[in-house]
Design an enzyme around this catalytic site. Structure first.
Site, PDB file in Angstrom:
ATOM      1  N   ALA A   1      -4.203   2.966   3.790  1.00 33.10           N
ATOM      2  CA  ALA A   1      -3.806   2.216   2.509  1.00 33.10           C
ATOM      3  C   ALA A   1      -2.263   2.188   2.525  1.00 33.10           C
ATOM      4  CB  ALA A   1      -4.153   3.503   1.613  1.00 33.10           C
TER       5      ALA A   1
ATOM      6  N   ASP B   1      -2.353   4.290   9.870  1.00 34.12           N
ATOM      7  CA  ASP B   1      -2.167   2.878  10.026  1.00 34.12           C
ATOM      8  C   ASP B   1      -1.136   2.560   9.057  1.00 34.12           C
ATOM      9  OD1 ASP B   1      -2.838   0.430  11.357  1.00 34.12           O
ATOM     10  OD2 ASP B   1      -3.738  -0.168   9.526  1.00 34.12           O
TER      11      ASP B   1
ATOM     12  N   HIS C   1      -0.055  -0.470  11.363  1.00 30.59           N
ATOM     13  CA  HIS C   1      -0.354  -1.283  10.194  1.00 30.59           C
ATOM     14  C   HIS C   1      -1.246  -2.450  10.578  1.00 30.59           C
ATOM     15  CE1 HIS C   1       0.619  -1.684   5.870  1.00 30.59           C
ATOM     16  NE2 HIS C   1      -0.623  -2.387   6.053  1.00 30.59           N
TER      17      HIS C   1
ATOM     18  N   ASP D   1     -13.361   6.696  -7.285  1.00 26.44           N
ATOM     19  CA  ASP D   1     -12.665   5.747  -7.574  1.00 26.44           C
ATOM     20  C   ASP D   1     -12.804   5.373  -9.152  1.00 26.44           C
ATOM     21  OD1 ASP D   1     -11.304   3.244  -8.526  1.00 26.44           O
ATOM     22  OD2 ASP D   1     -11.881   2.193  -6.333  1.00 26.44           O
TER      23      ASP D   1
ATOM     24  N   ILE E   1     -12.802  -3.409   0.143  1.00 29.97           N
ATOM     25  CA  ILE E   1     -12.596  -2.795   1.573  1.00 29.97           C
ATOM     26  C   ILE E   1     -13.740  -1.320   1.566  1.00 29.97           C
ATOM     27  CG2 ILE E   1     -11.090  -1.552   3.200  1.00 29.97           C
ATOM     28  CD1 ILE E   1      -8.853  -3.335   2.142  1.00 29.97           C
TER      29      ILE E   1
ATOM     30  N   GLU F   1       8.303   1.021   7.741  1.00 27.87           N
ATOM     31  CA  GLU F   1       7.855   0.455   8.763  1.00 27.87           C
ATOM     32  C   GLU F   1       8.765  -0.493   9.592  1.00 27.87           C
ATOM     33  OE1 GLU F   1       4.059  -1.131   7.196  1.00 27.87           O
ATOM     34  OE2 GLU F   1       3.261   0.468   7.136  1.00 27.87           O
TER      35      GLU F   1
ATOM     36  N   GLY G   1      -4.564  -2.935  10.288  1.00 24.67           N
ATOM     37  CA  GLY G   1      -5.902  -2.919   9.706  1.00 24.67           C
ATOM     38  C   GLY G   1      -6.332  -4.159   9.559  1.00 24.67           C
TER      39      GLY G   1
END
Length: 319
Positions: A228, A253, A277, A168, A149, A258, A279
């Site tokens: 994420a 997001d 959420h 990363d 991603i 949730e 995405g």
């Protein structure tokens, strides 16, 4: 062949030609939530997992379980060790939602840069508040998490004229170099970026990754996006940074719970864009994920090992 699939992902099997493919297979598909999953586990052969957790207790209640297939990428809610101990293979759908998530990140950057939400609100409320925004071209985007991603977002952002940085520890330096993306330590990335986008996996290693100290290192007026997992970004710290004016905006997001608890003051902030959420919620991404899962179930039924298996030791234990 009679096969029973249970899914906790509301979107599984609904996009494109997936309903027709499922109908042609003749398999039984049961849709459920975390609350009623237990009622169906005795007959579950394949569990297509959404956000609800797959735990040791889940496995113990599913004696016929032959595979857990994540409808998405993140595996932080699946107990991989417990699945391996039960000889239950786990798969996911890497890359299937990369374009969708990357495009949402870009949409959020444009919306924050041009005050789109505030502009919409002032018009619908009878006002005419013309706010000065900033151009996206020429800005610096810092991407934390340079997997499929993150690298997809980098390519799209660079094509739009953004300068892209990444952080990363597991990234391929050769790939980053070929894309013209410098790999930096996180403090350096935060200090240089106009926009920071989070694309790391969830779990204990990334919980609280971005808190008060990290937000303080960001450029004044910068924005941050969390596509994420909710626990990656400290909402108390974010609210404080926005209220103080250090950051100009944010987009969220993913949430720790949730749907989220909207009593938190962050949800009253006019500087934040919220999405549920979503995405990976495009027809293209859902179609790709669904076909990957059905292909992997067919492979398991034929006695094979799916290439997307994340716990290959589950097969070794079968010998």
């Amino acid at each position: 062949m009679s096969v029973t699939l249970v899914t906790t992902s509301p979107a599984f099997g609904r996009a494109g030609d997936l309903p027709d493919r499922l109908a042609g297979l003749g398999w039984t598909l049961i849709r459920c939530t975390a609350d009623d999953l237990s009622a169906h586990l005795m007959k579950t052969e394949f569990l297509v997992a959404g956000l609800p957790a797959v735990t040791t207790a889940t496995l113990a209640a599913a004696p016929r379980l032959r595979g857990v297939l994540k409808h998405g990428v993140g595996l932080d809610t699946i107990d991989l060790d417990a699945c391996t101990a039960r000889n239950v293979p786990v798969t996911n759908t890497p890359g299937a939602n990369a374009v969708a998530v990357a495009e949402l990140a870009l949409a959020q950057i444009f919306a924050l840069s041009r005050n789109l939400i505030a502009g919409h609100s002032t018009i619908t409320q009878g006002g005419w508040d013309r706010r000065i925004g900033r151009e996206v071209e020429g800005a610096t985007l810092g991407i934390i998490g340079f997997g499929v991603i993150g690298s997809t977002l980098a390519a799209k952002a660079a094509a739009l004229g953004l300068r892209v940085l990444a952080c990363d520890p597991f990234a391929d330096p050769a790939q980053a170099a070929a894309m013209g993306v410098p790999l930096l330590p996180m403090p350096d990335l935060l200090a240089q970026s106009d926009h920071v986008s989070l694309h790391v996996f969830g779990g204990p290693s990334t919980a609280g990754l971005i808190g008060t100290a990290e937000l303080a290192r960001m450029k004044p007026g910068a924005t941050i996006l969390n596509l994420a997992r909710g626990e990656v970004l400290d909402l108390d710290a974010l609210h404080a940074a926005l209220t103080a004016g250090h950051l100009s905006g944010a987009a969220i997001d993913a949430y720790t719970v949730e749907p989220p608890d909207r009593s938190h003051p962050i949800f009253a902030s006019p500087k934040v864009i919220f999405s549920p959420h979503a995405g990976g919620d495009t027809s293209g991404a859902l179609k790709r994920m669904g076909h990957m899962i059905l292909d992997d179930i067919a492979t398991l039924l034929a006695g094979g090992r799916p290439v997307r298996t994340v716990n290959p030791a589950a097969f070794e234990a079968r010998r």
